[in-house]
Design an enzyme around this catalytic site. Sequence first.
Site, PDB file in Angstrom:
ATOM      1  N   THR A   1      -1.772   3.243  -9.433  1.00  0.00           N
ATOM      2  CA  THR A   1      -2.046   2.176 -10.382  1.00  0.00           C
ATOM      3  C   THR A   1      -3.057   1.735  -9.522  1.00  0.00           C
ATOM      4  OG1 THR A   1      -1.454   1.098 -11.989  1.00  0.00           O
ATOM      5  CG2 THR A   1       0.239   0.479 -10.261  1.00  0.00           C
ATOM      6  N   ASN A   2      -3.087   0.730 -10.478  1.00  0.00           N
ATOM      7  CA  ASN A   2      -4.240  -0.383  -9.996  1.00  0.00           C
ATOM      8  C   ASN A   2      -3.836  -2.171 -10.745  1.00  0.00           C
ATOM      9  OD1 ASN A   2      -6.090  -0.800 -12.397  1.00  0.00           O
ATOM     10  ND2 ASN A   2      -6.075   1.185 -12.281  1.00  0.00           N
ATOM     11  N   LEU A   3      -4.119  -3.211 -10.118  1.00  0.00           N
ATOM     12  CA  LEU A   3      -3.595  -4.288 -10.719  1.00  0.00           C
ATOM     13  C   LEU A   3      -5.018  -4.937 -12.176  1.00  0.00           C
ATOM     14  CD1 LEU A   3      -4.517  -5.810  -6.694  1.00  0.00           C
ATOM     15  CD2 LEU A   3      -2.549  -5.150  -8.306  1.00  0.00           C
TER      16      LEU A   3
END
Length: 222
Positions: free
Chosen positions: A29-31
């Site tokens: 995933t990402n932030l």
Amino acid sequence: FQPKVLAGQHVLVTAGPTYEAMDPVRGITNLSSGKMGFSIARAAREAGAEVALVAGPVHLSTPRGVQRVDVRSALDMQAAVAKHIDAASVFVATAAVADWRVADVAGQKIKKDGSGQLPQLSFVENPDILAGVAQSARAKNGALYCVGFAAESHDLLKHATAKRERKGVPLLVGNIGPATFGLDDNALLLVDAQGHQELPHANKLTLARQLVGEIARRLKTV
Ligand code: C5P
């Protein structure tokens, strides 16, 4: 008092990251926090629009009066957007969609077998949800106004201008400042066919309200 500048409009927003599974318990995933997209959904609702919000995995509460659809992967997000886009007159894509997903998602948890052998992941490209929507007949004939976002680390105006053309959207909004993920504040660079303008540093809800005003102004002139 806030003028209902989007009364009668149906706004569809994507927000947050996507989560691309590797196996049943792990993923990539990402932030992205989803704060900008949730603020835009809230501001659009305050401005009188019907609002649907397609959200990746985030820890945010749903703005009042907004219809929220939770999704996980880019493909889930694309399917949810496809379901809601026909009712929309404005599409705002703020989601940080993963560029790639894992090609062969393991059906069972990938085990560490003690031999030191490392798992190999291969990827396939995810569909570009915004570019796909922007190519639809309704977007092309002006019945659907599309807004894209860009997070760039440098040369924002140059990249945002190029991205606007590549995605085929009338308005592209750049995040000014490289690391806005998770923060409450931001500054925005709006790029359209007429040129560019800056919405200076402020909290994301303030910026979202200003952006909604800018979108409403452009809807009147398309
Ligand atoms: O190409 P890039 O990811 O930088 O483009 C960002 C814009 O495109 C954002 O508006 C984002 O929500 C949208 N996007 C999308 N689907 C993708 C990748 C980006 O809708 N697969």
